[in-house]
Design a protein around this motif. Structure first.
Motif, mmCIF file in Angstrom:
data_model
loop_
_atom_site.group_PDB
_atom_site.id
_atom_site.type_symbol
_atom_site.label_atom_id
_atom_site.label_comp_id
_atom_site.label_asym_id
_atom_site.label_seq_id
_atom_site.Cartn_x
_atom_site.Cartn_y
_atom_site.Cartn_z
ATOM 1 N N ILE A 49 0.853 -1.201 0.000
ATOM 2 C CA ILE A 49 0.000 0.000 0.000
ATOM 3 C C ILE A 49 0.880 1.240 0.000
ATOM 4 C CG2 ILE A 49 -1.795 1.266 1.273
ATOM 5 C CD1 ILE A 49 -2.275 -1.472 2.790
ATOM 6 N N ILE A 50 0.421 2.264 -0.695
ATOM 7 C CA ILE A 50 1.117 3.566 -0.662
ATOM 8 C C ILE A 50 0.114 4.662 -0.330
ATOM 9 C CG2 ILE A 50 2.071 5.365 -2.160
ATOM 10 C CD1 ILE A 50 3.923 3.342 -3.346
ATOM 11 N N ALA A 51 0.498 5.543 0.579
ATOM 12 C CA ALA A 51 -0.298 6.728 0.911
ATOM 13 C C ALA A 51 0.621 7.938 0.812
ATOM 14 C CB ALA A 51 -0.891 6.617 2.309
ATOM 15 N N VAL A 52 0.190 8.943 0.059
ATOM 16 C CA VAL A 52 1.002 10.136 -0.166
ATOM 17 C C VAL A 52 0.333 11.351 0.465
ATOM 18 C CG1 VAL A 52 2.079 11.644 -1.884
ATOM 19 C CG2 VAL A 52 1.848 9.183 -2.352
ATOM 20 N N TYR A 53 1.121 12.117 1.225
ATOM 21 C CA TYR A 53 0.645 13.346 1.868
ATOM 22 C C TYR A 53 1.467 14.499 1.309
ATOM 23 C CZ TYR A 53 -1.466 9.867 4.846
ATOM 24 O OH TYR A 53 -2.195 8.794 5.290
ATOM 25 N N LYS A 54 0.814 15.355 0.548
ATOM 26 C CA LYS A 54 1.509 16.405 -0.183
ATOM 27 C C LYS A 54 1.663 17.670 0.653
ATOM 28 C CE LYS A 54 0.071 14.784 -4.752
ATOM 29 N NZ LYS A 54 -0.589 15.136 -6.040
ATOM 30 N N GLY A 55 2.842 18.285 0.540
ATOM 31 C CA GLY A 55 3.115 19.539 1.231
ATOM 32 C C GLY A 55 2.520 20.732 0.511
ATOM 33 N N LYS A 56 2.599 21.866 1.159
ATOM 34 C CA LYS A 56 2.035 23.093 0.588
ATOM 35 C C LYS A 56 2.877 23.601 -0.574
ATOM 36 C CE LYS A 56 0.349 24.279 5.203
ATOM 37 N NZ LYS A 56 0.473 25.222 6.350
ATOM 38 N N GLU A 57 4.183 23.317 -0.552
ATOM 39 C CA GLU A 57 5.079 23.740 -1.609
ATOM 40 C C GLU A 57 5.797 22.527 -2.195
ATOM 41 O OE1 GLU A 57 7.826 26.667 -0.207
ATOM 42 O OE2 GLU A 57 6.315 27.676 1.036
ATOM 43 N N GLU A 58 6.347 22.695 -3.382
ATOM 44 C CA GLU A 58 7.108 21.624 -4.002
ATOM 45 C C GLU A 58 8.390 21.359 -3.219
ATOM 46 O OE1 GLU A 58 7.896 22.222 -8.105
ATOM 47 O OE2 GLU A 58 5.783 22.260 -8.695
ATOM 48 N N GLY A 59 8.836 20.131 -3.250
ATOM 49 C CA GLY A 59 10.049 19.755 -2.536
ATOM 50 C C GLY A 59 10.388 18.301 -2.802
ATOM 51 N N LYS A 60 11.082 17.679 -1.880
ATOM 52 C CA LYS A 60 11.528 16.296 -2.041
ATOM 53 C C LYS A 60 10.374 15.303 -1.882
ATOM 54 C CE LYS A 60 16.013 17.258 0.099
ATOM 55 N NZ LYS A 60 16.874 16.901 1.248
ATOM 56 N N ASN A 61 10.588 14.135 -2.459
ATOM 57 C CA ASN A 61 9.682 13.000 -2.260
ATOM 58 C C ASN A 61 10.378 12.020 -1.307
ATOM 59 O OD1 ASN A 61 7.657 13.894 -4.097
ATOM 60 N ND2 ASN A 61 8.930 13.200 -5.795
ATOM 61 N N ILE A 62 9.933 12.006 -0.061
ATOM 62 C CA ILE A 62 10.576 11.185 0.968
ATOM 63 C C ILE A 62 9.722 9.956 1.252
ATOM 64 C CG2 ILE A 62 11.486 11.121 3.310
ATOM 65 C CD1 ILE A 62 12.956 13.016 1.375
ATOM 66 N N LEU A 63 10.317 8.780 1.068
ATOM 67 C CA LEU A 63 9.627 7.510 1.303
ATOM 68 C C LEU A 63 9.953 6.976 2.690
ATOM 69 C CD1 LEU A 63 8.013 5.050 -0.011
ATOM 70 C CD2 LEU A 63 10.275 4.048 -0.369
ATOM 71 N N LEU A 64 8.921 6.596 3.417
ATOM 72 C CA LEU A 64 9.075 5.914 4.705
ATOM 73 C C LEU A 64 8.381 4.574 4.568
ATOM 74 C CD1 LEU A 64 8.179 8.962 6.956
ATOM 75 C CD2 LEU A 64 10.461 8.163 6.351
ATOM 76 N N ARG A 65 9.062 3.519 4.914
ATOM 77 C CA ARG A 65 8.549 2.174 4.628
ATOM 78 C C ARG A 65 8.420 1.318 5.888
ATOM 79 N NH1 ARG A 65 11.465 -2.668 5.713
ATOM 80 N NH2 ARG A 65 11.259 -4.157 4.037
ATOM 81 N N GLU A 143 6.764 6.420 -11.091
ATOM 82 C CA GLU A 143 6.254 7.771 -11.313
ATOM 83 C C GLU A 143 6.407 8.663 -10.081
ATOM 84 O OE1 GLU A 143 2.250 7.396 -12.614
ATOM 85 O OE2 GLU A 143 2.766 6.382 -14.503
ATOM 86 N N LEU A 144 6.584 8.065 -8.907
ATOM 87 C CA LEU A 144 6.698 8.850 -7.667
ATOM 88 C C LEU A 144 8.047 9.534 -7.532
ATOM 89 C CD1 LEU A 144 4.955 6.353 -5.207
ATOM 90 C CD2 LEU A 144 3.987 8.433 -6.205
ATOM 91 N N LYS A 145 9.072 9.016 -8.220
ATOM 92 C CA LYS A 145 10.396 9.640 -8.251
ATOM 93 C C LYS A 145 10.923 9.943 -6.842
ATOM 94 C CE LYS A 145 9.548 11.611 -12.820
ATOM 95 N NZ LYS A 145 9.456 12.839 -13.659
ATOM 96 N N ILE A 146 11.178 8.881 -6.097
ATOM 97 C CA ILE A 146 11.632 8.984 -4.714
ATOM 98 C C ILE A 146 13.030 9.595 -4.630
ATOM 99 C CG2 ILE A 146 12.027 7.709 -2.586
ATOM 100 C CD1 ILE A 146 9.131 7.616 -3.609
ATOM 101 N N ASP A 147 13.211 10.562 -3.727
ATOM 102 C CA ASP A 147 14.516 11.200 -3.521
ATOM 103 C C ASP A 147 15.321 10.528 -2.407
ATOM 104 O OD1 ASP A 147 14.438 13.482 -5.407
ATOM 105 O OD2 ASP A 147 12.688 14.059 -4.229
ATOM 106 N N ALA A 148 14.632 9.973 -1.416
ATOM 107 C CA ALA A 148 15.305 9.294 -0.304
ATOM 108 C C ALA A 148 14.305 8.364 0.366
ATOM 109 C CB ALA A 148 15.840 10.301 0.706
#
Length: 378
Positions: A49-65, A143-148
């Motif tokens: 399962i993946i759940a994404v919570y978007k910030g108010k501004e653009e920035g990094k895509n941080i994955l926590l698993r 497509e999520l393009k994870i940064d870390a």
């Protein structure tokens, strides 16, 4: 009982084996629906399962698993909710790991990050080494393009709430190698009429014993462990024509493991040909080494110190393997430990139970890591 402890208990009582986490998937998805993620992928790479919570501004895509599968260790009848015998259990603490990530989702529902996106991955099939690859190979994930990416694992024999870190290799690479030899059977009174693989097996077992000793000289700790040997069937009347050797290989270095695998297969093929045997092999439960980047390890250390938690910088990698290592092939990662008690039962023990006291610590760590990552411009 607290909300998160109740959630963990529910996951605990619904433990399912790798690749079959159907009910676990439903429980987590129902919880996540309450947190209203900006993107909710209820099935990816199987029951992950993946759940994404978007910030108010653009920035990094941080994955926590977090991992969500159970083990083929029966649950003690007195510990199950309805006192019935259950074939699977959470004797590695994946119920706790999933609960920690759900706890972070609960906080993100109340307060999104200032910038960047927080991506929570509840990963299935960790124990077999199949789950991470299935997720990574899914087009949606790419497509999520994870940064870390970050993950934690609860660790017995370490002080409760302590954070355990190590740069570079944190947990070893491993794989299961099955070697199969086919000759031909004959009557036991006339073994010369068949082709018994016994001699080939004896030569190989002796060679593997010597290889095991030579591996002690390697720069990276590398192990070859024979876990199963079989020749023929359990009968007195037949000279066998089939044999198998099962081996578990481990190394702190992916290339060293690859070299060991290839040399073992080549030797087995050579010996098989010498005795006119058909040879085949198969790979099982393959794990990459979990390699922590220096930058992300430092980030975890900073998060722990910001929370005034004890930090233990271990010197040697753990000999066990973790499927999180696969994500290191896609982006910088850090797998760290969360101590659950010096006298705690070991992982995979029939008496192991996750320590609920460390749930909030895990949530705090992930939350602080996200905060620091979003502030870091690199």
């Amino acid at each position: 009982m607290k909300t998160f402890e109740l959630l963990r208990l529910r996951l605990h009582n619904n433990a399912e084996p790798s690749g079959n986490e159907k009910n676990t998937n439903k429980i987590i998805n129902r919880f996540l629906e309450r947190t209203k993620p900006d993107l909710h992928i209820k099935n990816i790479g199987g029951y992950s399962i993946i759940a994404v919570y978007k910030g108010k501004e653009e920035g990094k895509n941080i994955l926590l698993r977090a991992d969500i599968d159970g083990l083929n260790i029966p649950m003690n009848t007195q510990q199950s909710a309805d006192n019935s015998l259950r074939p699977y259990s959470h004797r590695c603490g994946h119920d706790g790991h999933a609960t920690i990530l759900c706890g972070l989702a609960f906080r993100l529902a109340k307060k999104r990050p200032e910038k960047g996106n927080v991506i929570l991955l509840f990963q299935a099939a960790e124990e077999t080494g199949e789950g991470a690859v299935a997720v990574i190979n899914d087009p949606i994930f790419r497509e999520l393009k994870i940064d870390a990416a970050y993950a934690l694992h609860n660790l017995p024999s370490f002080a409760k709430h302590q954070i355990i870190i190590k740069n570079d290799c944190f947990a070893s690479a491993s794989l299961g190698l099955k070697l199969i030899f086919e000759g031909s059977t004959s009557h036991a009174s006339q073994p010369e009429n068949g082709n018994n693989p016994q001699k080939a097996i004896m030569i190989l077992l002796d060679a593997f014993k010597k290889k095991y000793e030579n591996l002690k000289k390697e720069r990276y700790r590398t192990l070859l462990t024979i876990t199963h040997v079989s020749i023929g069937e359990k009968t007195f009347g037949v000279s066998p024509g089939h044999a198998e050797i099962w081996i578990t290989m481990r190394s702190q270095n992916n290339k060293s493991l690859q070299h060991l695998k290839e040399s073992t297969i080549n030797l087995s093929d050579y010996i098989a040909k010498e005795f006119n045997l058909n040879f085949s092999h198969s790979i099982h439960e393959a794990f990459s080494a979990s390699i922590n980047s220096l930058e992300k390890t430092s980030m975890v250390e900073l998060a722990a110190k910001s929370l005034k938690l004890s930090v233990n910088k271990i010197q040697e990698p753990f000999p066990w393997s973790e499927d999180f290592g696969r994500f290191g092939e896609t982006c910088p990662t850090c797998l760290f430990g969360l101590g659950c008690g010096l006298e705690h039962e070991p992982l995979h023990s029939p008496t192991y139970e996750f320590e609920d006291e460390i749930i909030d610590t895990g949530i705090d760590m992930f939350e602080k890591i996200v905060e620091l990552e979003m502030k870091n411009k690199e």
